[in-house]
Enzyme design. Structure first.
Site, PDB file in Angstrom:
ATOM      1  CG  HIS A 305      43.860  69.380  47.260  1.00 40.82           C
ATOM      2  ND1 HIS A 305      44.776  69.232  46.661  1.00 40.82           N
ATOM      3  CD2 HIS A 305      42.882  68.334  46.606  1.00 40.82           C
ATOM      4  CE1 HIS A 305      45.037  68.613  45.085  1.00 40.82           C
ATOM      5  NE2 HIS A 305      43.736  67.618  45.407  1.00 40.82           N
ATOM      6  CG  ASP A 362      37.449  63.064  48.735  1.00 44.98           C
ATOM      7  OD1 ASP A 362      38.362  62.835  48.965  1.00 44.98           O
ATOM      8  OD2 ASP A 362      37.288  62.603  47.961  1.00 44.98           O
TER       9      ASP A 362
HETATM   10  C1  SDX Z   1      42.237  63.850  47.398  1.00 45.44           C
HETATM   11  O1  SDX Z   1      46.778  64.773  44.742  1.00 45.44           O
HETATM   12  C2  SDX Z   1      45.475  65.158  44.468  1.00 45.44           C
HETATM   13  O2  SDX Z   1      44.779  65.268  43.861  1.00 45.44           O
HETATM   14  C3  SDX Z   1      44.470  64.024  45.692  1.00 45.44           C
HETATM   15  C4  SDX Z   1      42.974  64.515  45.008  1.00 45.44           C
HETATM   16  C5  SDX Z   1      43.211  63.696  43.995  1.00 45.44           C
HETATM   17  O3  SDX Z   1      41.695  63.723  42.934  1.00 45.44           O
HETATM   18  O4  SDX Z   1      43.712  63.001  43.138  1.00 45.44           O
HETATM   19  O5  SDX Z   1      41.794  65.623  44.815  1.00 45.44           O
HETATM   20  C6  SDX Z   1      41.825  63.710  45.779  1.00 45.44           C
HETATM   21  O6  SDX Z   1      42.833  62.875  48.288  1.00 45.44           O
HETATM   22  C7  SDX Z   1      41.606  65.247  47.966  1.00 45.44           C
HETATM   23  C8  SDX Z   1      42.542  65.069  49.792  1.00 45.44           C
HETATM   24  C9  SDX Z   1      41.299  64.280  50.395  1.00 45.44           C
HETATM   25  N1  SDX Z   1      42.041  63.587  51.342  1.00 45.44           N
HETATM   26  C10 SDX Z   1      41.807  64.793  52.763  1.00 45.44           C
HETATM   27  O7  SDX Z   1      40.641  65.187  53.024  1.00 45.44           O
HETATM   28  C11 SDX Z   1      42.374  64.214  54.208  1.00 45.44           C
HETATM   29  C12 SDX Z   1      42.764  65.295  55.245  1.00 45.44           C
HETATM   30  N2  SDX Z   1      43.296  66.103  54.005  1.00 45.44           N
HETATM   31  C13 SDX Z   1      44.798  66.320  54.846  1.00 45.44           C
HETATM   32  O8  SDX Z   1      45.403  65.314  55.003  1.00 45.44           O
HETATM   33  C14 SDX Z   1      46.064  66.783  54.170  1.00 45.44           C
HETATM   34  O9  SDX Z   1      45.283  68.037  53.363  1.00 45.44           O
HETATM   35  C15 SDX Z   1      45.897  66.423  52.211  1.00 45.44           C
HETATM   36  C16 SDX Z   1      46.588  64.945  52.914  1.00 45.44           C
HETATM   37  C17 SDX Z   1      44.824  66.158  51.560  1.00 45.44           C
HETATM   38  C18 SDX Z   1      46.898  67.083  51.978  1.00 45.44           C
HETATM   39  O10 SDX Z   1      48.334  66.903  53.011  1.00 45.44           O
HETATM   40  P1  SDX Z   1      49.642  67.856  52.181  1.00 45.44           P
HETATM   41  O11 SDX Z   1      49.562  69.285  51.207  1.00 45.44           O
HETATM   42  O12 SDX Z   1      50.985  66.735  53.092  1.00 45.44           O
HETATM   43  O13 SDX Z   1      49.453  69.171  53.480  1.00 45.44           O
HETATM   44  P2  SDX Z   1      49.989  68.220  55.391  1.00 45.44           P
HETATM   45  O14 SDX Z   1      49.339  67.519  55.436  1.00 45.44           O
HETATM   46  O15 SDX Z   1      51.386  68.995  54.567  1.00 45.44           O
HETATM   47  O16 SDX Z   1      48.976  70.065  56.132  1.00 45.44           O
HETATM   48  C19 SDX Z   1      49.483  71.049  56.023  1.00 45.44           C
HETATM   49  C20 SDX Z   1      49.112  71.241  57.330  1.00 45.44           C
HETATM   50  C21 SDX Z   1      49.828  70.833  58.034  1.00 45.44           C
HETATM   51  O17 SDX Z   1      50.146  71.170  59.621  1.00 45.44           O
HETATM   52  P3  SDX Z   1      51.441  72.132  60.408  1.00 45.44           P
HETATM   53  O18 SDX Z   1      51.925  70.661  60.705  1.00 45.44           O
HETATM   54  O19 SDX Z   1      51.933  72.868  59.003  1.00 45.44           O
HETATM   55  O20 SDX Z   1      51.393  73.071  61.386  1.00 45.44           O
HETATM   56  O21 SDX Z   1      48.408  71.591  57.270  1.00 45.44           O
HETATM   57  C22 SDX Z   1      47.319  70.735  58.471  1.00 45.44           C
HETATM   58  C23 SDX Z   1      48.157  70.467  58.466  1.00 45.44           C
HETATM   59  O22 SDX Z   1      48.271  69.458  60.153  1.00 45.44           O
HETATM   60  N3  SDX Z   1      46.064  70.202  57.768  1.00 45.44           N
HETATM   61  C24 SDX Z   1      45.143  70.185  58.727  1.00 45.44           C
HETATM   62  C25 SDX Z   1      44.787  69.089  57.450  1.00 45.44           C
HETATM   63  N4  SDX Z   1      45.378  69.093  56.460  1.00 45.44           N
HETATM   64  C26 SDX Z   1      46.164  69.934  56.332  1.00 45.44           C
HETATM   65  N5  SDX Z   1      44.502  70.363  59.466  1.00 45.44           N
HETATM   66  C27 SDX Z   1      43.061  69.947  60.059  1.00 45.44           C
HETATM   67  N6  SDX Z   1      43.102  68.809  58.946  1.00 45.44           N
HETATM   68  C28 SDX Z   1      43.392  69.043  57.693  1.00 45.44           C
HETATM   69  N7  SDX Z   1      42.615  68.319  56.700  1.00 45.44           N
END
Ligand code: SDX
Length: 427
Positions: A305, A362
């Site tokens: 998140h 989720d």
């Molecule tokens: C919702 O914003 C909100 O409030 C949203 C929400 C709402 O109520 O409106 O809470 C609802 O959208 C919840 C999130 C649902 N999405 C998912 O579950 C999809 C999987 N999660 C990711 O795609 C990700 O965690 C996000 C999109 C939720 C957050 O992305 P960020 O904050 O941009 O973080 P990032 O992509 O920069 O990740 C940071 C690091 C990265 O590694 P590095 O590049 O630093 O090496 O963490 C890793 C990412 O690769 N990472 C994950 C991961 N999520 C982040 N690695 C594996 N699995 C994951 N799920």
């Protein structure tokens, strides 16, 4: 004496006021920065940028706190109802008895949709994704309600808000009915908001349908947990669309489109599909390895998140509710065991610990929705149904904000600098 932020650029010193809210991080007011320095700030994804002032929802990502008008989400989920939370988000205070009843009656009396709207569905293939249908039909609502699209009139803004909150369940249920080839079911004014939705979704003309109170309570709790969440991507989309003066129906349709993305609201559908693909706990290590592999685009859906770096309080409530609802419904879905084992393994893995990745809203919601009888393609529709309340509350707050203006971000330009056109014969 208010604090200020000082910095140097091009050998010159600049100072900007620091503003404090009622809680949470201070902000550096940089509204004059470009005029004074000729430079922009650069913040793709707005990780460090406050886009607005708001008093609706507050998240402390490190403490795992989510407040709606100051009330903790776990207390609202356990003690309130979705209609009461909708009133709270829209108006700022918990309603006393008669006010709540009046609000529920108002919403109830807007649950029918114009009969012409039913013909919109006929244009879609039966296998159209319900989110595609929702996006199209909600955007079309502005064609039916010209009497509530003057956003300068607070009365019209509130009628449009009530219409959107009231009609989303009807349209969502119609999208489901259309996808399964069953007739649309009209709303009934003697049912609660959530019971009405369940009956419009699952009842058929061929027999009586009684709403299961266990299912109604679970559905209402899920709606509460999805109602609003600060300036997330879809809420920011609604605000940006609204900042141009677009009508509220078009703004909510824009929010629906943004929510559909698998990185956002589409994650609940993707998370259950992922859990089903994993199947049994013995296959979890394979998927954990994929999630950690930089060369693999796979991510654990329902994990991570932007704001929560400790735990998502909504996931905690849903994790508990999942076990309770399945037990009460006498259902045993092995996917829940897989989800719990995946959470346990991931939260012991240094990759997830270091990157502060925890289950989000989720991760568990799909287990409950599946047990209630929804197909995975309806999961994000249910998220949009609930989030419409937050979207319209945020939209109203933005329109009423005297400081609001059309949103128009700038950029760091890295393209070609000016050059002269060359006729095709000379290229
Ligand atoms: C919702 O914003 C909100 O409030 C949203 C929400 C709402 O109520 O409106 O809470 C609802 O959208 C919840 C999130 C649902 N999405 C998912 O579950 C999809 C999987 N999660 C990711 O795609 C990700 O965690 C996000 C999109 C939720 C957050 O992305 P960020 O904050 O941009 O973080 P990032 O992509 O920069 O990740 C940071 C690091 C990265 O590694 P590095 O590049 O630093 O090496 O963490 C890793 C990412 O690769 N990472 C994950 C991961 N999520 C982040 N690695 C594996 N699995 C994951 N799920």
């Amino acid at each position: 004496m208010a604090d200020t932020a000082k910095f140097e650029l091009g050998g010159k010193g600049f100072e900007y006021p620091v503003l404090s809210g009622s809680t949470g991080p201070d902000v550096v007011d940089i509204r004059k920065l470009y005029a004074q320095t000729g430079a922009f700030t650069y913040d793709p994804g707005f990780t460090s940028t406050a886009s607005c002032e708001s008093s609706i929802t507050y998240i402390d990502g490190d403490a795992g706190i989510l407040l709606h008008r100051g009330y903790p989400i776990d207390q609202l989920a356990e003690q309130s109802t979705f209609m009461e939370v909708a009133y709270l988000l829209l108006n700022g205070e918990l309603p006393e008895g008669t006010t709540l009843e009046e609000f529920k009656t108002t919403i109830t009396r807007h649950t029918m949709v114009n009969e012409q709207l039913a013909t919109f569905f006929r244009g879609f293939r039966r296998d159209a994704h319900p989110m595609a249908i929702l996006c199209g039909v909600v955007g079309a609502l502005s064609a039916f309600y010209h009497d509530s699209t003057d956003i300068t009139d607070p009365q019209q803004r509130m009628i449009a808000s009530h219409r959107l909150i009231a009609k989303m369940p009807t349209i969502a249920a119609m999208a489901y009915k259309y996808s399964v080839g069953q007739p649309f079911v009209y709303p009934r004014n003697d049912l609660s908001y959530t019971a009405n939705f369940l009956r419009m979704t699952f009842s058929v003309p061929a027999e009586e349908y009684e709403v299961d109170p266990v299912v109604e309570a679970a559905m209402d709790k899920i709606f509460i947990l999805h109602a609003d969440h600060e300036q997330n991507a879809s809420t920011s989309t609604v605000r940006l669309a609204g900042s141009s003066g677009a009508n509220p129906f078009a703004c909510i349709a824009a929010g629906i489109a943004c929510l559909w993305g698998p990185a956002h609201g589409g994650a609940n559908e993707a998370a259950l599909n992922m859990l089903r693909e994993i199947g049994t706990p013995d296959r979890i290590p394979e998927y954990i390895a994929r999630a950690k592999n930089k060369d693999d685009p796979f991510r654990l859906m329902g994990f991570g998140h932007r704001v929560y770096k400790n735990f998502d309080p909504r996931a905690k409530v849903l994790s508990k509710a999942a076990g309770e609802v399945l037990a009460k419904l006498g259902k045993n879905d092995p996917v829940l065991d897989t989800a719990r084992e995946l959470e346990r393994i991931a939260l012991e893995d240094p990759y997830f610990i270091d990157k502060k990745l925890y289950p989000n809203v989720d991760f568990y919601s799909g287990v409950i929705l599946s047990a209630i009888g929804f197909p995975t393609t309806m999961f994000t529709v249910l998220f949009a149904l609930a989030r419409t309340t937050g979207w319209v509350a945020q939209w109203n707050e933005m329109i009423a904000d005297p400081e609001q203006k059309i949103g128009r971000p700038r950029q760091l330009y890295t393209g070609a600098t000016q050059r002269d056109y060359i006729p095709v014969a000379d290229r």
